[in-house]
Write an enzyme that holds these catalytic residues in place. Sequence first.
Site, PDB file in Angstrom:
ATOM      1  N   HIS A 201      58.981  47.730  21.249  1.00 26.39           N
ATOM      2  CA  HIS A 201      59.033  48.686  20.138  1.00 26.39           C
ATOM      3  C   HIS A 201      59.987  49.815  20.532  1.00 26.39           C
ATOM      4  O   HIS A 201      59.557  50.906  20.905  1.00 26.39           O
ATOM      5  CB  HIS A 201      57.623  49.215  19.883  1.00 26.39           C
ATOM      6  CG  HIS A 201      57.304  49.476  18.459  1.00 26.39           C
ATOM      7  ND1 HIS A 201      57.000  48.483  17.568  1.00 26.39           N
ATOM      8  CD2 HIS A 201      57.252  50.629  17.745  1.00 26.39           C
ATOM      9  CE1 HIS A 201      56.733  49.012  16.379  1.00 26.39           C
ATOM     10  NE2 HIS A 201      56.900  50.312  16.465  1.00 26.39           N
TER      11      HIS A 201
ATOM     12  N   ASP B 272      56.540  43.466  22.386  1.00 23.33           N
ATOM     13  CA  ASP B 272      56.187  44.692  21.663  1.00 23.33           C
ATOM     14  C   ASP B 272      54.726  45.056  21.947  1.00 23.33           C
ATOM     15  O   ASP B 272      53.816  44.324  21.566  1.00 23.33           O
ATOM     16  CB  ASP B 272      56.389  44.466  20.160  1.00 23.33           C
ATOM     17  CG  ASP B 272      56.313  45.745  19.350  1.00 23.33           C
ATOM     18  OD1 ASP B 272      55.620  46.686  19.781  1.00 23.33           O
ATOM     19  OD2 ASP B 272      56.945  45.806  18.279  1.00 23.33           O
TER      20      ASP B 272
ATOM     21  N   TYR C 208      55.710  55.441  11.562  1.00 20.06           N
ATOM     22  CA  TYR C 208      54.401  56.066  11.385  1.00 20.06           C
ATOM     23  C   TYR C 208      54.412  57.524  11.831  1.00 20.06           C
ATOM     24  O   TYR C 208      54.858  57.830  12.943  1.00 20.06           O
ATOM     25  CB  TYR C 208      53.367  55.285  12.188  1.00 20.06           C
ATOM     26  CG  TYR C 208      51.935  55.430  11.736  1.00 20.06           C
ATOM     27  CD1 TYR C 208      51.609  55.806  10.446  1.00 20.06           C
ATOM     28  CD2 TYR C 208      50.897  55.150  12.616  1.00 20.06           C
ATOM     29  CE1 TYR C 208      50.287  55.897  10.036  1.00 20.06           C
ATOM     30  CE2 TYR C 208      49.565  55.237  12.231  1.00 20.06           C
ATOM     31  CZ  TYR C 208      49.274  55.621  10.931  1.00 20.06           C
ATOM     32  OH  TYR C 208      47.953  55.715  10.539  1.00 20.06           O
TER      33      TYR C 208
ATOM     34  N   SER D 225      59.098  49.619  12.145  1.00 23.77           N
ATOM     35  CA  SER D 225      57.688  49.860  12.426  1.00 23.77           C
ATOM     36  C   SER D 225      56.923  50.051  11.115  1.00 23.77           C
ATOM     37  O   SER D 225      56.871  49.139  10.298  1.00 23.77           O
ATOM     38  CB  SER D 225      57.555  51.060  13.372  1.00 23.77           C
ATOM     39  OG  SER D 225      56.260  51.127  13.901  1.00 23.77           O
ATOM     40  N   GLN D 226      56.324  51.232  10.876  1.00 22.08           N
ATOM     41  CA  GLN D 226      55.726  51.444   9.568  1.00 22.08           C
ATOM     42  C   GLN D 226      56.760  51.204   8.474  1.00 22.08           C
ATOM     43  O   GLN D 226      56.463  50.598   7.443  1.00 22.08           O
ATOM     44  CB  GLN D 226      55.182  52.875   9.433  1.00 22.08           C
ATOM     45  CG  GLN D 226      54.662  53.189   8.037  1.00 22.08           C
ATOM     46  CD  GLN D 226      54.284  54.647   7.866  1.00 22.08           C
ATOM     47  OE1 GLN D 226      53.109  54.960   7.737  1.00 22.08           O
ATOM     48  NE2 GLN D 226      55.265  55.533   7.862  1.00 22.08           N
TER      49      GLN D 226
END
Length: 319
Positions: free
Chosen positions: A302, A273, A91, A183-184
């Site tokens: 994360h 996370d 992101y 992630s994203q």
Amino acid sequence: MNERSLPQLLAYEGSSPKPDDFGQYWERAMQELDAQPLEYELVPADFTSGLADCFHLYFTGVGGARIHCKYVRSKKPAGEQGPGVVMFHGYSCDSGDWLEKVAYAAHGISVLAMDCRGQGGPSRDTLNVTGTTIRGHVIRGIDDPDPDKLYYRNVYLDTVQTARILMAMPEVDPERVGAFGLSQGGGLTVACASLEPRIKAAVPVYPFLSDYKRAWETNITVSAYEELNYYFRFFDPHHLREEEIFNRLGYIDIQNLAERIEARVLWVTGLVDPVCPPSTQFAAYNKITAPKELLVYHEYGHEYLPYLADRSLQMFLNL
């Protein structure tokens, strides 16, 4: 953050709704994408390597947006095809350094890494929407009367167009293309594999963009999902539109797309996370009916995950 045990996570089916017209929504979106040409422009990069050819690649996505990718082409004899991988970034970031892509190309795998519209790279965001853009892209377009104006709808379509362009490269075997991201980028990997059935292998790592209501219920205010909290604080503090908002977000919730995946999946998650809660990830993982493997990092969140890069490369070498 109140999360569940691993057995509970493996049984969790998600909290966010799926709109009644979800299928028609994405059928309409794919029809728009199918009308897009697979034309692209290659510009030699300043970065050079004796192991691969490096280019900036540009194409026009839905809505006329100019999308940028990094293309690292494996050096092969003329007429020989090999595997390929599309890569998606986290992101607000960009497509990253050339080096990791050259490492793939050195093993015979061509890589096309996409920059998301209006984030850290040069890809343009042409979306003209009604409503706020406060604090992030998940809520971009959420107040527009037209649900087709949601930001991530177009980004998901960009991932498919990126994969299709890679599959059309003369040096790439279209039957041996995978997808990878963190992630994203993990969420976009799921979206890409869901909407482009020719993707053969997918490695989504602690994916974002899943089970938005659950993310909001965990009271996340300092993570990738914080914009949900900001939206309600500023625009619906009494939650009069809560059901409407989460139903609208259901169009771009990867848990609602995941059942479409036909690729072999290596799903990677950390059980502590704090950014993308494990339950939101399992909401999507549990809906995958294709062959899948779960790689759990019990004490990790994360962050950097040891041995993951090696494991991912090995999976794509077996495309």
